[in-house]
Structures are given as C-alpha cells and as structure tokens.
Design a protein around this motif. Structure first.
Motif, short mmCIF file in Angstrom:
data_model
loop_
_atom_site.label_atom_id
_atom_site.label_comp_id
_atom_site.label_asym_id
_atom_site.label_seq_id
_atom_site.Cartn_x
_atom_site.Cartn_y
_atom_site.Cartn_z
N GLU A 66 111.01 -89.82 72.73
CA GLU A 66 110.45 -88.86 71.18
C GLU A 66 109.80 -87.62 72.32
O GLU A 66 109.62 -86.17 72.35
N ALA A 67 108.56 -88.72 73.32
CA ALA A 67 108.38 -87.12 74.26
C ALA A 67 108.70 -86.59 75.17
O ALA A 67 108.67 -85.44 75.31
N LEU A 68 109.78 -86.82 75.55
CA LEU A 68 110.72 -85.32 75.76
C LEU A 68 111.55 -84.46 75.29
O LEU A 68 111.51 -83.88 75.64
N LEU A 69 110.92 -84.46 74.52
CA LEU A 69 111.27 -84.04 72.92
C LEU A 69 110.72 -82.64 72.66
O LEU A 69 110.64 -81.33 72.19
N LEU A 70 109.35 -83.02 72.86
CA LEU A 70 108.29 -82.66 72.44
C LEU A 70 108.59 -80.82 73.15
O LEU A 70 107.98 -79.82 72.14
N GLU A 71 108.22 -80.74 74.73
CA GLU A 71 108.37 -79.98 75.26
C GLU A 71 109.28 -78.59 74.31
O GLU A 71 108.88 -77.64 73.81
N ALA A 72 110.61 -78.74 74.01
CA ALA A 72 111.91 -78.13 73.02
C ALA A 72 111.87 -78.04 71.96
O ALA A 72 111.68 -76.61 71.29
N LEU A 73 110.40 -78.81 71.21
CA LEU A 73 110.66 -77.76 70.28
C LEU A 73 109.28 -77.84 69.83
O LEU A 73 109.60 -77.64 67.96
N SER A 74 108.76 -77.93 70.31
CA SER A 74 107.50 -76.41 70.02
C SER A 74 106.86 -75.54 70.83
O SER A 74 106.83 -74.64 70.31
N ASP A 75 107.51 -74.97 72.17
CA ASP A 75 108.33 -74.10 73.09
C ASP A 75 109.57 -73.77 73.15
O ASP A 75 109.48 -72.27 73.40
N TRP A 76 109.82 -74.58 72.29
CA TRP A 76 111.29 -73.61 72.55
C TRP A 76 112.50 -73.41 74.13
O TRP A 76 113.22 -72.78 74.58
N GLN A 77 111.67 -74.41 74.93
CA GLN A 77 111.91 -74.23 75.88
C GLN A 77 112.27 -76.36 76.82
O GLN A 77 111.88 -76.57 76.23
N ILE A 78 112.98 -75.94 77.86
CA ILE A 78 113.13 -77.46 78.13
C ILE A 78 112.92 -77.08 80.30
O ILE A 78 113.60 -76.26 80.93
N SER A 79 112.14 -77.73 81.02
CA SER A 79 112.13 -77.56 82.56
C SER A 79 112.67 -78.46 83.04
O SER A 79 112.62 -79.39 83.04
N ILE A 80 113.21 -77.86 83.82
CA ILE A 80 113.93 -79.11 84.80
C ILE A 80 113.43 -78.63 86.30
O ILE A 80 113.34 -77.59 87.30
N PRO A 81 113.42 -79.86 86.69
CA PRO A 81 112.36 -79.41 87.82
C PRO A 81 113.30 -79.03 88.89
O PRO A 81 112.93 -78.05 89.43
N GLU A 82 114.62 -79.29 89.62
CA GLU A 82 115.77 -78.38 90.40
C GLU A 82 116.10 -77.38 89.75
O GLU A 82 116.35 -76.69 90.91
N TYR A 83 116.10 -76.90 88.67
CA TYR A 83 116.38 -75.85 88.03
C TYR A 83 115.59 -74.52 87.67
O TYR A 83 115.74 -73.42 88.08
N GLY A 84 114.58 -75.02 87.37
CA GLY A 84 113.49 -74.29 86.32
C GLY A 84 113.62 -74.21 84.93
O GLY A 84 113.95 -75.86 84.20
N THR A 85 112.98 -73.52 84.32
CA THR A 85 112.38 -73.06 82.68
C THR A 85 113.86 -72.80 81.68
O THR A 85 113.89 -71.94 82.64
N VAL A 86 114.21 -73.57 81.19
CA VAL A 86 115.26 -72.80 80.25
C VAL A 86 114.63 -72.55 78.90
O VAL A 86 114.19 -73.19 78.25
N THR A 87 114.69 -71.12 78.96
CA THR A 87 113.78 -70.62 77.27
C THR A 87 114.52 -70.73 76.47
O THR A 87 115.39 -69.39 76.73
N ALA A 88 114.70 -70.91 75.39
CA ALA A 88 115.64 -69.86 74.49
C ALA A 88 115.62 -68.96 74.24
O ALA A 88 114.14 -68.18 73.74
N ALA A 89 116.45 -68.03 73.49
CA ALA A 89 116.27 -66.00 73.63
C ALA A 89 115.71 -66.09 72.14
O ALA A 89 115.54 -65.64 71.32
N THR A 90 116.80 -67.07 71.14
CA THR A 90 116.61 -67.80 69.68
C THR A 90 116.51 -68.53 69.14
O THR A 90 117.44 -69.55 69.84
N PRO A 91 115.79 -69.44 68.70
CA PRO A 91 114.98 -70.52 68.50
C PRO A 91 116.59 -71.11 67.58
O PRO A 91 116.63 -70.39 66.68
#
Length: 291
Positions: free
Chosen positions: A143-168
């Motif tokens: 569940e903790a892995l989902l919290l960033e995506a479900l609150s900020d609509w983004q996923i932080s990928i250490p090797e890549y950067g942060t992917v943020t939804a243009a439209t949630p």
C-alpha cells in the motif's frame, strides 16, 4: 481539467447504456471521485459488481482500462514500473563489442522503461481508468508504494525521474475486507460500499444485462435470491452468480422456477456442495414463500 460527466445523473445514464445499473449513492460517490480527481475505495462482498464499475466507466468514456490484480507478494516491478533488463544487457554487450562507451542515461530511458498498470494509467495521453482490484489481498507494505501515485498523481523513478500525470486517471480501488486497509490509504480515497442488491435492483440488472429474459422470470429469480441470501451459506451468491444462473435457465429453456430442469442448474449459482444441498432442502419453501 474537463469534467468526465456533467452530473451523477449523467453518469448513471452513461453506465446504464453499458448495461451497468448503479444506485444514486454510488453514482454520486463515483461522480465526485471523477470530478475531484480523487481515488475511490469500493468495498463489499465478492460478486456484487465492484470490479464491473471500472469496466463500465471505461466503456462509457471510451478510454483505456488499466487493471492491477492484487495478490500477496505484489511489488513495484509488477504494479508500477520495471526495467527491461535483458535489452539493457544486450545494449551493453553490443557497445562493448563495438568498443564504444554507453551512456548510463541511455540505459534508463523510455526505450527500456516498462510501464506496469499504475504508470501506464498516469502516463496515458487521455484520461484513463485505473482499477486496483482486491487491494486487501496484497501485503500492507505494498500500500505504501501506491500512496505517492494516489495522492500526487506521480511516480518517482530513481534512475529516470518523476512521471506526473497530465490528467489524473479515474482510480477505482476495490476490496473484500479480507484485511483492514491502512488509514493512510483510506484518507486518500473517497469511499463507497456495495452490498447485495435488493430484489428490485437485481431485477433491473438482470433486465439490463440479459435483454431477452422475461420480466416475470427476472422478478422470480430476484425474489428467490433475496430469500437465499437469508440462509446460512458458505458463500452467498452475488450478482455475477445470479446472472450466470439466469443465463443457465434461459439456456435450458426454463420460463419460471417451477420448470423441472431448474434445480439441475444450481451449479451456476452456488459453488459449495453444502450450499447446493441447503438450497435443495429448502427448494419448495424458497420458491413458494410469498414475496
């Protein structure tokens, strides 16, 4: 951000056009989830139509549905994102064979990034529907892995950067309450509970999903199931089972519950030998009991 539906009534009609019958309370909750860009947690017994909500919304919107089926041991590599390690390794070997240096940034680029359901929904060019199905089957740590995506609509990928939804995306999280979900997860979601349907609602569902069914038979089935759910069964039949049973009766040519072949179709309704025996024991009382 544009609205997906103008009102709960518009949503109700749009889902009805797909064959999904939704009550006012659930329609309002789903409408608010879409309008406010909030996930919605839908809980209830198995087989009452929780998963089907997401499919119906996706169909009504004519957009993609990304489904994450949860299970014990689920991790980020299967739910959020992963790297295509075999292709990365091949690129490294090819570079070495050509005696050329390979930029690490190249290895961690879109070319090698594998989008799992959560990332795919966030990265979608149009507003998608994300179904996180039976989250209570996954570990609490997941569940903790989902919290960033479900609150900020983004996923932080250490090797890549942060992917943020243009439209949630519209996010439907379902659970059967096999375990209690965390407060952190619940705080991020709107909430709805789907229970076993009333006889009137079940009749509407049967008519919507099985247009050829006789109205009288649909009503008989719904009243019968309302009584069945009052028995102490190992597994109460949900809407999915009632639809299967109605199809079975139509297939064997039964026009009412008094048809001689109806008792032989119980395998489509209940999936436990003790439950089948209980229905056969109470069969005539369940059929003859006044509505």
């Amino acid at each position: 951000m544009s609205m997906v539906f103008d009102s709960p009534d518009t949503l109700t009609q749009a889902l009805a056009d797909t064959g999904y019958i939704i009550d006012d309370e659930l329609a309002t909750a789903v409408y608010l989830a879409a309008a406010l860009a909030r996930p919605i947690l839908i809980e209830g017994p198995a087989g009452v139509g929780k998963t089907a909500v997401a499919a119906a919304i996706s169909q009504a919107m004519e957009t993609s549905l990304h489904r994450l089926q949860c299970y014990e041991g689920l991790d980020a590599g299967h739910a959020l994102y992963d790297w295509d390690y075999p292709r990365q390794f091949m690129a490294i070997r090819l570079a070495e064979a050509g005696d050329t240096a390979i930029d690490e940034n190249t290895l961690y680029s879109d070319r090698y990034l594998l989008q799992r359901p959560v990332l795919a929904a966030l990265a979608s060019a149009q507003r998608a529907v994300l179904l996180i199905d039976e989250l209570d089957r996954a570990d609490e740590a997941f569940e903790a892995l989902l919290l960033e995506a479900l609150s900020d609509w983004q996923i932080s990928i250490p090797e890549y950067g942060t992917v943020t939804a243009a439209t949630p995306p519209i996010v439907i999280v379902t659970g059967n309450r096999s375990r209690e979900l965390s407060d952190a997860l619940r705080r991020r979601c709107l909430y709805a509970w789907i229970d076993y349907p009333s006889a009137a609602h079940e009749t509407r569902v049967l008519k919507a999903r099985l247009p050829d069914i006789e109205h009288a038979l649909a009503e008989q089935i719904s009243r019968f199931l309302a009584r069945v759910r009052g028995l102490d069964l190992a597994k109460q039949p949900g809407l999915s089972e009632s639809l299967d049973w109605a199809r079975a009766m139509i297939t064997v040519g039964a026009s009412d519950l008094a048809h001689e072949r109806v008792p032989t179709t119980l395998a489509a309704l209940v999936k436990d030998p003790a439950d089948i025996q209980a229905l056969r024991t109470h069969w005539h009382a369940l059929i003859d009991e006044p509505a």
